[in-house]
Scaffold this motif. Structure first.
Motif, PDB file in Angstrom:
ATOM      1  N   VAL A  91      14.674   2.400  33.896  1.00  0.00           N
ATOM      2  CA  VAL A  91      14.258   1.086  33.385  1.00  0.00           C
ATOM      3  C   VAL A  91      15.396   0.086  33.554  1.00  0.00           C
ATOM      4  O   VAL A  91      15.189  -1.071  33.945  1.00  0.00           O
ATOM      5  CB  VAL A  91      13.845   1.189  31.900  1.00  0.00           C
ATOM      6  N   ALA A  92      16.619   0.541  33.287  1.00  0.00           N
ATOM      7  CA  ALA A  92      17.778  -0.336  33.409  1.00  0.00           C
ATOM      8  C   ALA A  92      17.994  -0.785  34.853  1.00  0.00           C
ATOM      9  O   ALA A  92      18.357  -1.937  35.111  1.00  0.00           O
ATOM     10  CB  ALA A  92      19.019   0.381  32.893  1.00  0.00           C
ATOM     11  N   ALA A  93      17.800   0.130  35.801  1.00  0.00           N
ATOM     12  CA  ALA A  93      17.991  -0.213  37.210  1.00  0.00           C
ATOM     13  C   ALA A  93      17.056  -1.346  37.624  1.00  0.00           C
ATOM     14  O   ALA A  93      17.463  -2.283  38.329  1.00  0.00           O
ATOM     15  CB  ALA A  93      17.750   1.018  38.082  1.00  0.00           C
ATOM     16  N   LYS A  94      15.815  -1.290  37.189  1.00  0.00           N
ATOM     17  CA  LYS A  94      14.855  -2.352  37.508  1.00  0.00           C
ATOM     18  C   LYS A  94      15.262  -3.666  36.843  1.00  0.00           C
ATOM     19  O   LYS A  94      15.140  -4.737  37.439  1.00  0.00           O
ATOM     20  CB  LYS A  94      13.453  -1.935  37.057  1.00  0.00           C
ATOM     21  N   PHE A  95      15.736  -3.578  35.608  1.00  0.00           N
ATOM     22  CA  PHE A  95      16.163  -4.778  34.882  1.00  0.00           C
ATOM     23  C   PHE A  95      17.349  -5.435  35.594  1.00  0.00           C
ATOM     24  O   PHE A  95      17.396  -6.660  35.763  1.00  0.00           O
ATOM     25  CB  PHE A  95      16.549  -4.398  33.453  1.00  0.00           C
ATOM     26  N   MET A  96      18.298  -4.607  36.039  1.00  0.00           N
ATOM     27  CA  MET A  96      19.512  -5.131  36.657  1.00  0.00           C
ATOM     28  C   MET A  96      19.280  -5.662  38.071  1.00  0.00           C
ATOM     29  O   MET A  96      20.134  -6.349  38.631  1.00  0.00           O
ATOM     30  CB  MET A  96      20.597  -4.054  36.645  1.00  0.00           C
ATOM     31  N   ASP A  97      18.131  -5.345  38.644  1.00  0.00           N
ATOM     32  CA  ASP A  97      17.781  -5.898  39.952  1.00  0.00           C
ATOM     33  C   ASP A  97      17.510  -7.396  39.877  1.00  0.00           C
ATOM     34  O   ASP A  97      17.693  -8.120  40.855  1.00  0.00           O
ATOM     35  CB  ASP A  97      16.539  -5.194  40.523  1.00  0.00           C
ATOM     36  N   THR A  98      17.087  -7.847  38.693  1.00  0.00           N
ATOM     37  CA  THR A  98      16.706  -9.260  38.554  1.00  0.00           C
ATOM     38  C   THR A  98      17.586 -10.038  37.589  1.00  0.00           C
ATOM     39  O   THR A  98      17.538 -11.264  37.571  1.00  0.00           O
ATOM     40  CB  THR A  98      15.238  -9.366  38.071  1.00  0.00           C
ATOM     41  N   GLU A  99      18.392  -9.337  36.793  1.00  0.00           N
ATOM     42  CA  GLU A  99      19.227 -10.004  35.793  1.00  0.00           C
ATOM     43  C   GLU A  99      20.715  -9.776  36.082  1.00  0.00           C
ATOM     44  O   GLU A  99      21.103  -8.717  36.583  1.00  0.00           O
ATOM     45  CB  GLU A  99      18.905  -9.484  34.384  1.00  0.00           C
ATOM     46  N   SER A 100      21.537 -10.757  35.745  1.00  0.00           N
ATOM     47  CA  SER A 100      22.982 -10.640  35.928  1.00  0.00           C
ATOM     48  C   SER A 100      23.602  -9.994  34.689  1.00  0.00           C
ATOM     49  O   SER A 100      23.576 -10.570  33.597  1.00  0.00           O
ATOM     50  CB  SER A 100      23.589 -12.027  36.163  1.00  0.00           C
ATOM     51  N   VAL A 101      24.146  -8.803  34.854  1.00  0.00           N
ATOM     52  CA  VAL A 101      24.713  -8.035  33.739  1.00  0.00           C
ATOM     53  C   VAL A 101      26.204  -7.826  33.990  1.00  0.00           C
ATOM     54  O   VAL A 101      26.605  -7.322  35.041  1.00  0.00           O
ATOM     55  CB  VAL A 101      24.014  -6.670  33.590  1.00  0.00           C
ATOM     56  N   ASP A 102      27.028  -8.217  33.039  1.00  0.00           N
ATOM     57  CA  ASP A 102      28.481  -8.076  33.166  1.00  0.00           C
ATOM     58  C   ASP A 102      28.994  -6.761  32.612  1.00  0.00           C
ATOM     59  O   ASP A 102      29.991  -6.223  33.098  1.00  0.00           O
ATOM     60  CB  ASP A 102      29.185  -9.220  32.428  1.00  0.00           C
ATOM     61  N   LEU A 103      28.326  -6.248  31.567  1.00  0.00           N
ATOM     62  CA  LEU A 103      28.820  -5.060  30.852  1.00  0.00           C
ATOM     63  C   LEU A 103      27.649  -4.193  30.418  1.00  0.00           C
ATOM     64  O   LEU A 103      26.643  -4.711  29.907  1.00  0.00           O
ATOM     65  CB  LEU A 103      29.630  -5.487  29.629  1.00  0.00           C
ATOM     66  N   VAL A 104      27.789  -2.884  30.625  1.00  0.00           N
ATOM     67  CA  VAL A 104      26.752  -1.921  30.236  1.00  0.00           C
ATOM     68  C   VAL A 104      27.333  -0.932  29.234  1.00  0.00           C
ATOM     69  O   VAL A 104      28.361  -0.301  29.496  1.00  0.00           O
ATOM     70  CB  VAL A 104      26.215  -1.150  31.459  1.00  0.00           C
ATOM     71  N   PHE A 105      26.678  -0.812  28.070  1.00  0.00           N
ATOM     72  CA  PHE A 105      26.978   0.255  27.116  1.00  0.00           C
ATOM     73  C   PHE A 105      26.020   1.391  27.444  1.00  0.00           C
ATOM     74  O   PHE A 105      24.815   1.278  27.242  1.00  0.00           O
ATOM     75  CB  PHE A 105      26.800  -0.228  25.679  1.00  0.00           C
ATOM     76  N   LEU A 106      26.566   2.486  27.949  1.00  0.00           N
ATOM     77  CA  LEU A 106      25.738   3.494  28.612  1.00  0.00           C
ATOM     78  C   LEU A 106      25.874   4.879  27.991  1.00  0.00           C
ATOM     79  O   LEU A 106      26.974   5.443  27.933  1.00  0.00           O
ATOM     80  CB  LEU A 106      26.154   3.544  30.093  1.00  0.00           C
ATOM     81  N   ASP A 107      24.748   5.416  27.527  1.00  0.00           N
ATOM     82  CA  ASP A 107      24.718   6.795  27.042  1.00  0.00           C
ATOM     83  C   ASP A 107      24.806   7.730  28.251  1.00  0.00           C
ATOM     84  O   ASP A 107      24.517   7.340  29.380  1.00  0.00           O
ATOM     85  CB  ASP A 107      23.410   7.026  26.271  1.00  0.00           C
ATOM     86  N   ILE A 108      25.197   8.974  28.022  1.00  0.00           N
ATOM     87  CA  ILE A 108      25.343   9.912  29.136  1.00  0.00           C
ATOM     88  C   ILE A 108      24.172  10.883  29.209  1.00  0.00           C
ATOM     89  O   ILE A 108      23.505  10.981  30.242  1.00  0.00           O
ATOM     90  CB  ILE A 108      26.680  10.673  29.025  1.00  0.00           C
ATOM     91  N   GLN A 109      23.899  11.593  28.130  1.00  0.00           N
ATOM     92  CA  GLN A 109      22.807  12.561  28.158  1.00  0.00           C
ATOM     93  C   GLN A 109      21.481  11.868  27.873  1.00  0.00           C
ATOM     94  O   GLN A 109      21.161  11.538  26.730  1.00  0.00           O
ATOM     95  CB  GLN A 109      23.055  13.676  27.144  1.00  0.00           C
ATOM     96  N   MET A 110      20.707  11.662  28.958  1.00  0.00           N
ATOM     97  CA  MET A 110      19.396  11.027  28.832  1.00  0.00           C
ATOM     98  C   MET A 110      18.426  11.741  29.758  1.00  0.00           C
ATOM     99  O   MET A 110      18.840  12.301  30.786  1.00  0.00           O
ATOM    100  CB  MET A 110      19.469   9.544  29.230  1.00  0.00           C
ATOM    101  N   PRO A 111      17.125  11.744  29.426  1.00  0.00           N
ATOM    102  CA  PRO A 111      16.131  12.312  30.341  1.00  0.00           C
ATOM    103  C   PRO A 111      16.157  11.579  31.677  1.00  0.00           C
ATOM    104  O   PRO A 111      16.460  10.386  31.740  1.00  0.00           O
ATOM    105  CB  PRO A 111      14.802  12.071  29.609  1.00  0.00           C
ATOM    106  N   GLY A 112      15.868  12.292  32.763  1.00  0.00           N
ATOM    107  CA  GLY A 112      15.907  11.661  34.072  1.00  0.00           C
ATOM    108  C   GLY A 112      17.339  11.520  34.546  1.00  0.00           C
ATOM    109  O   GLY A 112      18.165  12.426  34.395  1.00  0.00           O
ATOM    110  N   THR A 113      17.687  10.384  35.080  1.00  0.00           N
ATOM    111  CA  THR A 113      19.037  10.129  35.578  1.00  0.00           C
ATOM    112  C   THR A 113      20.016  10.024  34.413  1.00  0.00           C
ATOM    113  O   THR A 113      19.820   9.226  33.500  1.00  0.00           O
ATOM    114  CB  THR A 113      19.077   8.824  36.400  1.00  0.00           C
ATOM    115  N   ASN A 114      21.071  10.837  34.422  1.00  0.00           N
ATOM    116  CA  ASN A 114      22.032  10.753  33.316  1.00  0.00           C
ATOM    117  C   ASN A 114      22.990   9.575  33.532  1.00  0.00           C
ATOM    118  O   ASN A 114      23.034   8.958  34.603  1.00  0.00           O
ATOM    119  CB  ASN A 114      22.788  12.068  33.124  1.00  0.00           C
ATOM    120  N   GLY A 115      23.777   9.292  32.507  1.00  0.00           N
ATOM    121  CA  GLY A 115      24.632   8.119  32.547  1.00  0.00           C
ATOM    122  C   GLY A 115      25.704   8.171  33.619  1.00  0.00           C
ATOM    123  O   GLY A 115      26.012   7.150  34.246  1.00  0.00           O
ATOM    124  N   ILE A 116      26.298   9.352  33.843  1.00  0.00           N
ATOM    125  CA  ILE A 116      27.343   9.476  34.858  1.00  0.00           C
ATOM    126  C   ILE A 116      26.789   9.143  36.237  1.00  0.00           C
ATOM    127  O   ILE A 116      27.389   8.381  37.009  1.00  0.00           O
ATOM    128  CB  ILE A 116      27.953  10.890  34.862  1.00  0.00           C
TER     129      ILE A 116
END
Length: 240
Positions: free
Chosen positions: A37-62
């Motif tokens: 979801v974040a990847a799609k959001f960042m395709d259209t929005e300018s984001v300077d900083l991401v607070f990112l969890d690591i263990q998540m379903p699907g693609t992990n944070g690393i």
């Protein structure tokens, strides 16, 4: 500075959002529940900083961090300390363990603000010359003479480095690999993708990190063998 929170846990997203609201200059654009979801959001929005969890379903944070633009900064937020070394391999600004205290959050954000300012200013700074005992570094329209013996450690992020001495930190536009190649290899050693240390300033170390004063510096997996085989083993006093 525009930021987003990525975490699959609703309470964690809410908690991070409350912390963000306390910091002047941080603008929370969205709280998102997955890397996809974040990847799609960042395709259209300018984001300077991401607070990112690591263990998540699907693609992990690393793995997601490896796909993020080099102009976007990352601060990991996780309940698992064992991922700390991996975070430095993807040039993360910081690594926050849950539950995140405000003071620790503030420290990480201050660091992000400093790097964001560097990326925005694109200052014309670099290594001017290397001499026998010192180096000339151009930073913010001044040239600094820095003795090798005074450099405690050097931290890299993308195309910038921060040189830490006892009394100052000097920021210049050169990547960590290039500055390392210009330093005396009998004194300085690269210990991770993000850090070079002055061997003479090491207070203590184990297999995971190095302590220089109050600063704990992680040892990267791919750098560990060289550190211990080429540096430590030749200087350690073995007791029988």
């Amino acid at each position: 500075m525009n930021c987003i929170v990525i975490d699959d846990e609703p309470l964690a997203r809410e908690g991070m959002g409350l912390l963000v609201k306390k910091i002047k200059g941080l603008n929370l654009l969205a709280s998102l529940n997955s890397a996809n979801v974040a990847a799609k959001f960042m395709d259209t929005e300018s984001v300077d900083l991401v607070f990112l969890d690591i263990q998540m379903p699907g693609t992990n944070g690393i793995e997601f961090a490896k796909t993020i633009s080099e102009n976007t900064l990352v601060i990991f937020t996780t309940a698992y300390a064992e991922y700390a070394l991996d975070s430095y391999e993807v040039d993360a600004i910081d690594y926050l363990l849950k539950p995140v205290t405000f003071s620790r959050f503030q420290k990480a954000v201050d660091k992000a603000f400093s790097y964001h300012e560097m990326l925005q200013s694109k200052v014309n700074s670099q290594i001017e010359s290397v001499e026998k005992d010192f180096i000339f570094v151009k930073s913010e329209r001044r040239i600094f003479k820095i003795y090798f013996k005074d450099i405690r450690y050097i931290e890299g992020l993308k195309d910038y480095v921060v040189i830490y001495t006892q009394d100052a930190k000097i920021i210049t536009a050169i990547n960590l690999k290039n500055i390392y190649e210009q330093l005396p290899q009998n004194i300085f050693i690269r210990v991770s993708k993000s850090y070079i240390v002055n061997f003479e300033h090491i207070d203590s170390l184990d297999n995971n990190d190095i302590l220089i004063g109050n600063q704990k510096i992680p040892i990267g997996n791919s750098f560990r063998d060289y550190l211990f085989d080429e540096f430590i083993s030749k200087n350690i006093l073995n007791s029988k």
